[in-house]
Enzyme design. Sequence first.
Site, PDB file in Angstrom:
ATOM      1  N   LYS A 184       1.845 -11.685 -30.355  1.00 40.66           N
ATOM      2  CA  LYS A 184       1.279 -12.147 -29.145  1.00 40.66           C
ATOM      3  C   LYS A 184       0.076 -11.250 -28.738  1.00 40.66           C
ATOM      4  O   LYS A 184       0.287 -10.064 -28.637  1.00 40.66           O
ATOM      5  CB  LYS A 184       2.283 -12.053 -27.940  1.00 40.66           C
ATOM      6  CG  LYS A 184       1.781 -12.562 -26.402  1.00 40.66           C
ATOM      7  CD  LYS A 184       2.879 -12.691 -25.545  1.00 40.66           C
ATOM      8  CE  LYS A 184       2.172 -12.888 -24.105  1.00 40.66           C
ATOM      9  NZ  LYS A 184       3.073 -12.991 -23.078  1.00 40.66           N
TER      10      LYS A 184
ATOM     11  N   LYS B 109       0.955 -16.561 -30.804  1.00 43.74           N
ATOM     12  CA  LYS B 109       0.439 -16.775 -29.630  1.00 43.74           C
ATOM     13  C   LYS B 109      -0.916 -16.009 -29.349  1.00 43.74           C
ATOM     14  O   LYS B 109      -0.775 -14.924 -29.355  1.00 43.74           O
ATOM     15  CB  LYS B 109       1.479 -16.814 -28.643  1.00 43.74           C
ATOM     16  CG  LYS B 109       1.139 -16.923 -26.951  1.00 43.74           C
ATOM     17  CD  LYS B 109       1.912 -16.673 -26.145  1.00 43.74           C
ATOM     18  CE  LYS B 109       1.550 -16.831 -24.885  1.00 43.74           C
ATOM     19  NZ  LYS B 109       2.282 -16.053 -23.701  1.00 43.74           N
TER      20      LYS B 109
HETATM   21  C1  PBG Z   1       4.638 -13.569 -19.873  1.00 47.41           C
HETATM   22  C2  PBG Z   1       3.941 -15.085 -20.617  1.00 47.41           C
HETATM   23  C3  PBG Z   1       2.440 -15.394 -20.491  1.00 47.41           C
HETATM   24  C4  PBG Z   1       2.271 -16.529 -21.352  1.00 47.41           C
HETATM   25  C5  PBG Z   1       3.684 -16.942 -21.734  1.00 47.41           C
HETATM   26  N1  PBG Z   1       4.400 -15.878 -21.149  1.00 47.41           N
HETATM   27  C6  PBG Z   1       1.688 -14.450 -19.715  1.00 47.41           C
HETATM   28  C7  PBG Z   1       0.763 -13.164 -20.393  1.00 47.41           C
HETATM   29  O1  PBG Z   1       1.466 -12.470 -21.137  1.00 47.41           O
HETATM   30  O2  PBG Z   1       0.097 -12.810 -19.574  1.00 47.41           O
HETATM   31  C8  PBG Z   1       1.113 -17.211 -21.512  1.00 47.41           C
HETATM   32  C9  PBG Z   1       1.140 -18.679 -21.620  1.00 47.41           C
HETATM   33  C10 PBG Z   1       0.036 -19.415 -21.125  1.00 47.41           C
HETATM   34  O3  PBG Z   1      -1.076 -18.969 -21.221  1.00 47.41           O
HETATM   35  O4  PBG Z   1       0.328 -20.720 -21.379  1.00 47.41           O
HETATM   36  N2  PBG Z   1       4.431 -12.702 -20.421  1.00 47.41           N
END
Ligand code: PBG
Length: 323
Positions: free
Chosen positions: A196, A249
């Site tokens: 991520k 992601k």
């Molecule tokens: C929580 C999380 C996030 C997303 C999914 N889980 C935000 C982040 O990490 O800032 C992003 C999902 C999206 O942008 O659709 N940590």
Amino acid sequence: MSTFPATRLRRLRRTDRLRSLVRETRLDLADFVMPLFVCPGEGVTHPLEGLPGIAQRSVDALVDEVETLAALGVSAVLLFGIPEEKDEEASGAYEEDGIVQRALRELRLRFPDLVLATDVCLCEYTSHGHCGIVRGEEIDNDASLELLARTAVSHAEAGADIVAPSDMMDGRVAGIRKALDAGGFSHVPIMSYAAKFASAFYGPFREAAGSTPQFGDRQTYQMAVSNGDEAMKEIQLDLDEGADIVMVKPAGPCLDLIRRAKERFGSPLGAYQVSGEYAMIKAAAERGMLDETKAMWESVTAIHRAGADIILTYFAPDLAEQM
Ligand code: PBG
């Protein structure tokens, strides 16, 4: 190898039927997961400005929404919670009657066949908006693990089929696996947000989840966009710690990593087409800059072609309508 004029690749592009016959990438509705936002209250449907067509919904409204999704053939959802109150310890994340836990019980009861996945993170529940516990200006990795594990167990208790940690703390998959097993949930799989990235494309989500960090940013835990080898290492570690599904992601900006992960690891691979990827297409289409339907199909086809088995996307219902 024969070349032109013997070889003419256009021969197989002449009609719809011929193109269909040689189509390499096919999409299956069963591979799509729809993210949903659940908030307190009753009868609440709060549309999100940055995510056209997406809303925060109270549990009762969420039930109606899932009814619609199920009728369309969407078979899996990923729940995010917006709690009543936030605090330093993210209590709302693991309370027995927390917002996600309540939604889970209700959905579990009414939709026994629906795949219920939950996002396991603290950022929606902490007053500071970070994904872990804060000590001074630092995010305390090991102190966060126990709370993440508690959150995952509380989701399993409320009926989650899959828990999906998205916090990017080191060791959280192992911690969650251990806690789930100890709690009698050895059958509940973990879908980890393994690679991520600290991405600008989460912008609209932070409005949706009310989780914008109050200080600093997420670069001390989320990955640097520049690092592909490190992404493979993250995925390997999560698999070693017991992840059942690993995820990359955002999806569109990481097609190369999806391909690498697909070729390297034999595990089910997910990719999250995040809020900003969705919003970009919506915004450009609204201005007449591109054809929304075509851009939607092209984007998810590319993610699947790159190697993702599972695609998490806000387009799931729109795709379902056309499948
Ligand atoms: C929580 C999380 C996030 C997303 C999914 N889980 C935000 C982040 O990490 O800032 C992003 C999902 C999206 O942008 O659709 N940590």
